[in-house]
Design a protein around this motif. Structure first.
Motif, mmCIF file in Angstrom:
data_model
loop_
_atom_site.group_PDB
_atom_site.id
_atom_site.type_symbol
_atom_site.label_atom_id
_atom_site.label_comp_id
_atom_site.label_asym_id
_atom_site.label_seq_id
_atom_site.Cartn_x
_atom_site.Cartn_y
_atom_site.Cartn_z
ATOM 1 N N ALA A 122 0.826 -1.208 0.000
ATOM 2 C CA ALA A 122 0.000 0.000 0.000
ATOM 3 C C ALA A 122 0.862 1.260 0.000
ATOM 4 C CB ALA A 122 -0.925 -0.004 1.208
ATOM 5 N N PHE A 123 2.006 1.232 0.691
ATOM 6 C CA PHE A 123 2.905 2.383 0.659
ATOM 7 C C PHE A 123 3.289 2.714 -0.785
ATOM 8 C CE2 PHE A 123 3.606 1.783 5.189
ATOM 9 C CZ PHE A 123 3.893 3.068 5.623
ATOM 10 N N VAL A 124 3.670 1.680 -1.537
ATOM 11 C CA VAL A 124 4.146 1.904 -2.899
ATOM 12 C C VAL A 124 3.005 2.297 -3.831
ATOM 13 C CG1 VAL A 124 5.341 0.833 -4.846
ATOM 14 C CG2 VAL A 124 6.009 0.269 -2.501
ATOM 15 N N LYS A 125 1.855 1.621 -3.703
ATOM 16 C CA LYS A 125 0.756 1.832 -4.641
ATOM 17 C C LYS A 125 -0.047 3.089 -4.333
ATOM 18 C CE LYS A 125 -3.370 -0.480 -6.441
ATOM 19 N NZ LYS A 125 -4.215 -1.697 -6.389
ATOM 20 N N ASP A 126 -0.384 3.289 -3.053
ATOM 21 C CA ASP A 126 -1.296 4.380 -2.695
ATOM 22 C C ASP A 126 -0.575 5.660 -2.286
ATOM 23 O OD1 ASP A 126 -3.303 2.544 -3.136
ATOM 24 O OD2 ASP A 126 -3.462 1.967 -1.024
ATOM 25 N N TRP A 127 0.611 5.525 -1.722
ATOM 26 C CA TRP A 127 1.315 6.722 -1.233
ATOM 27 C C TRP A 127 2.699 6.863 -1.854
ATOM 28 C CZ3 TRP A 127 0.076 3.379 3.336
ATOM 29 C CH2 TRP A 127 -1.260 3.524 3.714
ATOM 30 N N GLY A 128 2.862 6.307 -3.071
ATOM 31 C CA GLY A 128 4.170 6.315 -3.706
ATOM 32 C C GLY A 128 4.712 7.703 -3.950
ATOM 33 N N ASP A 129 3.855 8.663 -4.297
ATOM 34 C CA ASP A 129 4.296 10.032 -4.578
ATOM 35 C C ASP A 129 3.929 10.995 -3.459
ATOM 36 O OD1 ASP A 129 5.262 9.184 -7.045
ATOM 37 O OD2 ASP A 129 3.306 9.474 -8.010
ATOM 38 N N THR A 130 3.475 10.481 -2.327
ATOM 39 C CA THR A 130 3.041 11.329 -1.215
ATOM 40 C C THR A 130 4.189 11.529 -0.240
ATOM 41 O OG1 THR A 130 0.801 10.445 -1.406
ATOM 42 C CG2 THR A 130 1.358 11.594 0.638
ATOM 43 N N ASP A 131 4.409 12.777 0.157
ATOM 44 C CA ASP A 131 5.431 13.066 1.161
ATOM 45 C C ASP A 131 4.954 12.566 2.525
ATOM 46 O OD1 ASP A 131 6.888 14.267 -0.803
ATOM 47 O OD2 ASP A 131 6.374 16.324 -0.244
ATOM 48 N N LEU A 132 5.676 11.608 3.071
ATOM 49 C CA LEU A 132 5.287 11.027 4.353
ATOM 50 C C LEU A 132 6.087 11.571 5.523
ATOM 51 C CD1 LEU A 132 4.898 7.254 3.359
ATOM 52 C CD2 LEU A 132 3.163 9.055 3.382
ATOM 53 N N LEU A 133 7.346 11.917 5.276
ATOM 54 C CA LEU A 133 8.204 12.309 6.399
ATOM 55 C C LEU A 133 9.378 13.120 5.879
ATOM 56 C CD1 LEU A 133 8.782 11.892 9.486
ATOM 57 C CD2 LEU A 133 10.256 9.981 8.811
ATOM 58 N N GLY A 145 4.335 13.937 7.495
ATOM 59 C CA GLY A 145 3.403 14.187 6.417
ATOM 60 C C GLY A 145 2.164 13.342 6.626
ATOM 61 N N ALA A 146 1.838 12.523 5.620
ATOM 62 C CA ALA A 146 0.624 11.698 5.709
ATOM 63 C C ALA A 146 0.986 10.299 6.203
ATOM 64 C CB ALA A 146 -0.063 11.645 4.353
ATOM 65 N N LEU A 147 1.580 10.211 7.378
ATOM 66 C CA LEU A 147 1.884 8.897 7.943
ATOM 67 C C LEU A 147 0.582 8.172 8.270
ATOM 68 C CD1 LEU A 147 4.924 9.730 10.249
ATOM 69 C CD2 LEU A 147 4.935 8.368 8.159
ATOM 70 N N PRO A 148 0.435 6.918 7.808
ATOM 71 C CA PRO A 148 -0.897 6.296 7.864
ATOM 72 C C PRO A 148 -1.215 5.527 9.129
ATOM 73 C CG PRO A 148 0.589 4.929 6.585
ATOM 74 C CD PRO A 148 1.395 6.123 7.031
ATOM 75 N N PHE A 149 -0.300 5.469 10.120
ATOM 76 C CA PHE A 149 -0.629 4.647 11.283
ATOM 77 C C PHE A 149 -0.037 5.264 12.541
ATOM 78 C CE2 PHE A 149 3.429 3.768 10.031
ATOM 79 C CZ PHE A 149 3.635 2.717 9.152
ATOM 80 N N VAL A 150 -0.039 4.496 13.644
ATOM 81 C CA VAL A 150 0.309 5.047 14.956
ATOM 82 C C VAL A 150 1.809 5.089 15.197
ATOM 83 C CG1 VAL A 150 -1.847 4.214 15.945
ATOM 84 C CG2 VAL A 150 0.196 2.779 16.101
ATOM 85 N N TRP A 151 2.619 4.441 14.362
ATOM 86 C CA TRP A 151 4.040 4.327 14.632
ATOM 87 C C TRP A 151 4.748 5.649 14.377
ATOM 88 C CZ3 TRP A 151 3.999 0.100 17.166
ATOM 89 C CH2 TRP A 151 3.136 -0.928 16.791
ATOM 90 N N LEU A 152 5.484 6.106 15.387
ATOM 91 C CA LEU A 152 6.216 7.374 15.315
ATOM 92 C C LEU A 152 7.641 7.083 14.861
ATOM 93 C CD1 LEU A 152 5.901 10.462 16.067
ATOM 94 C CD2 LEU A 152 7.143 9.882 18.169
#
Length: 749
Positions: A247-258, A320-327
C-alpha cells in the motif's frame, strides 16, 4: 514504665523510611532522597514540638501546611521556579498535593525531578511521620496504634510502585520486627523470647516463599496498579505494519510522508519492528509478551533510561501523511520533544526499550514536528561479526514455518562456521540471486503477489525469486530463525546514498523498505538488507529458446501468457478460529491450585501450632465429660476448672485439698466487684462457685455412690459458669492468650 520519646521517634521514623522503599524505582534513588528526608525530618520535628507545647489539632495541621509550602520549593522540583517560597511555588505545591498522585501513576518511571511529581513522596513522608509520632507522643493507651501508620504508608507506596522491588524481604522483616518489638515495649510486655519467636517465624516464612514462590508462580510479573489505571497500549490491536508495504508503494508512492533533518550518516529511520510470525504475517508481539517488540510503556522525562553506546545526534522530524500510529525514530531515542502541545502528545507517547520503536496511541497527525536526541549504534565490521556470537534474547517462536524455509536455509548457510557468516550468506543469496518487483502490472512491473506468509514465502524460495522488501525480509528472518539466529523484521526508510548528506531528506511511500536485524553479543541488533537492487528486474525480452541455449545460467521466468493482476491486499488472511485458547479453564484451575498452595503452606506454619493446641484442649474436655463412670466425670469437671485457671496464668497449689485450692483461686482472681486492669467487665467473684464445686466433688468422691446423669450435667453447668467468671476476672489480653497457651497440657491431670 518511664516514657522514652526518643525511642518512639527513632523506631517510627526508620519504619517509615523502610515503608517508602517501594517507590525508589518510580523516581530514582537520587531524586527521592531529598524529599523523603525532608518530609521525615519536618514531620518528626513538628510532632515533637506540638506534643511539647500541647498544640491543638488545628494548629498542628496549619504548621504542617506551612512546612510543606516553605520547604517544598527546595525539594520538590524545577516546576516551583527556585528553592525559595514564592507565589508560583505556593500555587504549584497546592496543585501538586492533588494532581501529583495521578501523575505518578500515569507517567512511566523513572520520573526523576520533572514537574512537581516529587510532591507526592514529600507529602507522604511529612504526613506519615507527623501522624505516627503525634499518636505515639501524645497518647498513652492508643500510642501503640502509631505502628499502623507505617503500614498504611507501605500500602500507598506499593500502590504507586512498579514491578521492580527494592529489598522486599529485608525491609519487610526489619519493619515488622521493629514495630512488633516497639508495641510490646510500649505495653510493657517485651520479652526477648518473643522477639526471637517472631524472627524465627519470619525466617521460616521468608525461606519458604523464596524457595516455592518462583516455582509456583512461574516467574509471573507482579500486578502493578499503574498498568491498570489506563489500558496499556497493545500493538496486537494494530494491523501488521509489514502488510501495508504494498500500500505504501501503490497508494502513497508520490506522497510526502516524512521529512528528516540532521540524519546521521549511515542511519536509518525506523517505523516498526516485528518479531512475531504466525504463519500469515510478521507482527509486533502483543502487550502480553514479557519482553520484545510488544512491551510498550508510557514515557516520562527520559525516554530510554539505558546507557547506549554510539554516535549522539539531534534529529528533527516533520510528519506528512503517515498512515498509522508508529512514530518514526532513529537509533535509540534518549529524549523526545514535541513542538507545541508537548504535554498532550507526551501523554500519548509509548516507547519500546528493546526495539527503539515509538508510537502515538491516537496516530501521528499531519504536520507534527518533533525533535529526538538519539544514540546511533556503531555498525560492526565483517571480521568483528565473524568472531561474534549471538545474544541471548527471548523472542516469540515462529508458527507454521514452511519446510521450504528449512531446506533453503540449510542449502545456503549450512556450511557457514559462525553466526555472522550465516547471516551474510543468507543476505547475499537473496540480494544477488533474486529479482525485484512490486508486482504493479499496470505500471509495467513483473507480476509478483503481495503478502509474506508461509504460502508466499514457499513460492518465493521454490522458484525463481521475484518480489520486493516485504517478501525478502520475511524470508531471510525466517531462515535466520531456522539457523538459530535471533532475528526480526524492521519497516522504515533508508536514505539514498545520493541524498544522504542533504540537510533535509523527504521520504515518500515509494521509499519504504524492509530489512532484517540479528542480535549479536556485544554489538546489539545489526541490520542486513536482503532485498535485491530495484534495477535487478526480470528480463522481459528473453525467449524460452534463448534460455534453453545456456542452461548453466539461471534465467528468469518467462512472462505469463495471460496478464496477472496483483491483488490490492494480502492474499493470506489470518484466521482466528484455530487460535482459540482451549486450555484456559485448566490453566485457571492450575493457577488457583498453586495460589492455594502458596498461601496455605505459610498459613499452616503460622496458625498450625495454635490450632493444634485448641484441638488438644477440646479433645481433653470431651474425654472428661464423656467418661463412662459418673464419679470420673465429676472429677474431670473439677480438673477442667484447674486447667482453665492454669491457662489464665493463675497458680494452682500442689498437694492441697479441693477446699484449699478453692480458697487459693478465690484470692488469685480477686474479690467480687473488682475490675480488670484493661477496663474489662466487673467480676462477680469466683469464691462461691469454686467452693461449691470443690464441696460437691468431695461429696461424690467420699459418698460411695455414683451420681445420677442429672447431677453430673448440673455439675458441668456449674463448671462452665465458674470458668466464665474466672475469664471475666482477668485482663483481656490474658483471656486471648489462654486459648493458645500449652501451660495446662504440660502438666496433664
Amino acid at each position: 514504665m518511664r516514657r522514652r520519646p526518643e525511642i518512639d521517634v527513632v523506631v517510627l521514623t526508620v519504619s517509615l523510611a523502610l515503608a517508602m522503599l517501594p517507590v525508589i524505582p518510580v523516581f530514582g534513588a537520587r531524586a527521592l532522597v531529598a524529599p523523603v528526608l525532608a518530609g521525615l525530618i519536618c514531620g518528626a520535628g513538628l510532632a515533637v514540638v506540638a506534643a511539647h507545647l500541647r498544640w491543638g489539632t488545628a494548629v498542628t495541621i496549619a504548621a504542617a501546611l506551612a512546612a510543606y509550602l516553605l520547604v517544598g520549593p527546595a525539594v520538590v522540583g524545577d516546576a516551583t521556579r527556585g528553592p525559595l517560597p514564592s507565589a508560583r511555588s505556593t500555587v504549584d505545591l497546592l496543585t501538586a498535593a492533588v494532581t501529583a498522585w495521578k501523575q505518578v501513576l500515569t507517567l512511566e518511571p523513572q520520573l526523576g525531578t520533572a514537574g512537581t511529581v516529587l510532591a507526592a513522596p514529600f507529602l507522604l513522608a511529612l504526613v506519615g511521620s507527623l501522624g505516627a509520632l503525634s499518636l505515639a507522643l501524645r497518647t498513652r493507651r492508643a500510642g501503640a496504634l502509631a505502628a499502623l501508620v507505617p503500614l498504611a504508608v507501605l500500602v500507598v507506596c506499593v500502590v504507586l510502585s512498579t514491578k521492580v522491588a527494592v529489598f522486599p524481604v529485608a525491609a519487610g522483616v526489619g519493619m515488622v520486627l521493629s514495630l512488633v518489638s516497639w508495641v510490646s515495649w510500649r505495653s510493657g510486655t517485651l520479652a526477648p523470647r518473643r522477639v526471637v519467636s517472631i524472627a524465627l517465624v519470619a525466617a521460616v516464612v521468608t525461606a519458604l516463599g523464596s524457595v516455592t514462590a518462583p516455582w509456583l508462580a512461574e516467574q509471573r510479573a507482579r500486578f502493578v496498579t499503574r498498568d491498570e489505571i489506563v489500558p496499556p497500549f497493545d500493538p496486537a490491536d494494530q494491523p501488521s505494519p509489514l502488510s501495508a508495504f504494498r500500500a505504501f508503494v501503490k497508494d502513497w508512492g508520490d506522497t510526502d510522508l516524512l521529512t528528516v533533518r540532521g540524519l546521521p550518516e549511515g542511519a536509518t529511520v525506523r517505523l516498526a519492528t516485528m518479531d512475531a510470525f504466525d504463519g500469515v504475517v510478521w507482527d509486533v508481539a502483543g502487550a502480553a509478551a514479557a519482553e520484545g517488540s510488544g512491551s510498550f510503556r508510557r514515557v516520562g522525562s527520559e525516554v530510554d533510561p539505558l546507557r547506549r553506546v554510539g554516535q549522539r545526534a539531534t534529529v528533527r522530524f516533520e510528519a506528512g501523511a503517515l498512515p498509522f500510529v508508529w512514530l518514526p525514530t532513529v537509533g535509540w531515542a534518549k529524549q523526545v520533544t514535541f513542538s507545541g502541545g508537548d504535554g498532550a502528545l507526551r501523554s500519548q507517547l509509548r516507547y519500546n526499550d528493546a526495539t527503539g520503536t515509538a508510537a502515538l496511541v491516537d496516530g501521528v497527525p499531519r504536520g507534527l514536528e518533533w525533535t529526538e536526541d538519539v544514540v546511533v549504534p556503531t555498525v560492526p565490521t565483517e571480521p568483528d561479526l565473524d568472531r561474534a556470537t549471538t545474544a541471548r534474547v527471548v523472542l516469540p517462536k515462529p508458527q507454521e514455518v514452511p519446510d521450504m524455509v528449512r531446506t533453503r536455509a540449510a542449502q545456503i548457510a549450512g556450511t557457514a562456521g559462525s553466526p555472522g557468516l550465516i547471516a551474510r550468506s543468507l543476505e547475499e543469496e537473496l540480494s544477488t540471486d533474486g529479482y525485484f518487483s512490486h508486482g504493479l502490472v499496470d505500471r509495467g512491473d513483473t507480476p509478483s503477489l503481495s503478502g509474506h506468509g508461509a504460502n508466499r514465502i514457499t513460492d518465493l524460495l521454490g522458484t525463481t525469486m521475484v518480489g520486493d522488501g516485504e517478501q525478502y525480509a520475511s524470508a531471510m528472518a525466517l531462515m535466520a530463525r531456522e539457523m538459530g539466529l535471533p532475528s526480526r523484521v524492521v519497516l522504515g526508510f533508508v536514505p539514498d546514498p545520493a541524498v544522504a548528506g542533504d540537510p533535509a531528506i523527504t521520504f515518500t511511500g515509494s521509499d519504504i523498505q524492509a530489512w532484517v536485524e540479528v542480535d549479536f553479543a556485544g554489538y546489539g541488533w545489526v541490520s542486513f538488507f536482503p532485498t535485491p537492487d530495484q534495477s535487478r528486474t526480470p528480463r522481459q525480452d528473453t525467449s524460452p529458446q534463448q534460455a534453453a541455449a545456456d542452461p548453466a545460467v539461471r534465467q528468469p521466468p518467462p512472462p505469463p501468457q495471460d496478464p496477472v493482476t496483483a491483488p490490492d491486499d494480502d492474499t493470506e488472511q489470518p484466521t482466528t478460529d484455530d487460535n482459540q485458547d482451549r486450555s484456559q479453564p485448566s490453566e485457571v484451575l492450575l493457577v488457583l491450585r498453586r495460589a492455594a498452595l502458596l498461601g496455605g503452606v505459610p498459613t499452616l506454619l503460622v496458625l498450625g501450632p495454635p490450632l493444634l493446641l485448641a484441638l488438644l484442649k477440646g479433645r481433653r474436655r470431651r474425654r472428661r465429660r464423656r467418661a463412662e463412670d459418673g464419679v470420673r466425670r465429676v472429677i474431670g469437671g473439677w480438673d477442667e476448672v484447674l486447667d482453665r485457671a492454669t491457662d489464665l496464668r493463675r497458680d494452682v497449689p500442689d498437694q492441697a485439698t479441693r477446699r484449699e485450692i478453692a480458697v487459693a483461686l478465690a484470692g488469685s482472681f480477686g474479690p467480687a466487684g473488682t475490675r480488670p486492669a484493661d477496663g474489662g467487665r466487673r467480676s462477680a467473684g469466683i469464691g462461691g462457685p469454686v467452693a461449691t464445686l470443690a464441696a460437691r466433688a468431695d461429696a461424690v468422691v467420699f459418698s460411695g455412690r455414683s451420681p445420677t446423669e442429672a447431677e453430673v450435667e448440673a455439675y458441668w453447668t456449674q463448671v462452665d459458669n465458674a470458668v466464665g467468671a474466672m475469664r471475666r476476672a482477668v485482663p483481656r489480653r490474658v483471656r486471648w492468650r489462654s486459648w493458645w497457651t500449652w501451660a495446662s497440657l504440660r502438666g496433664a491431670r
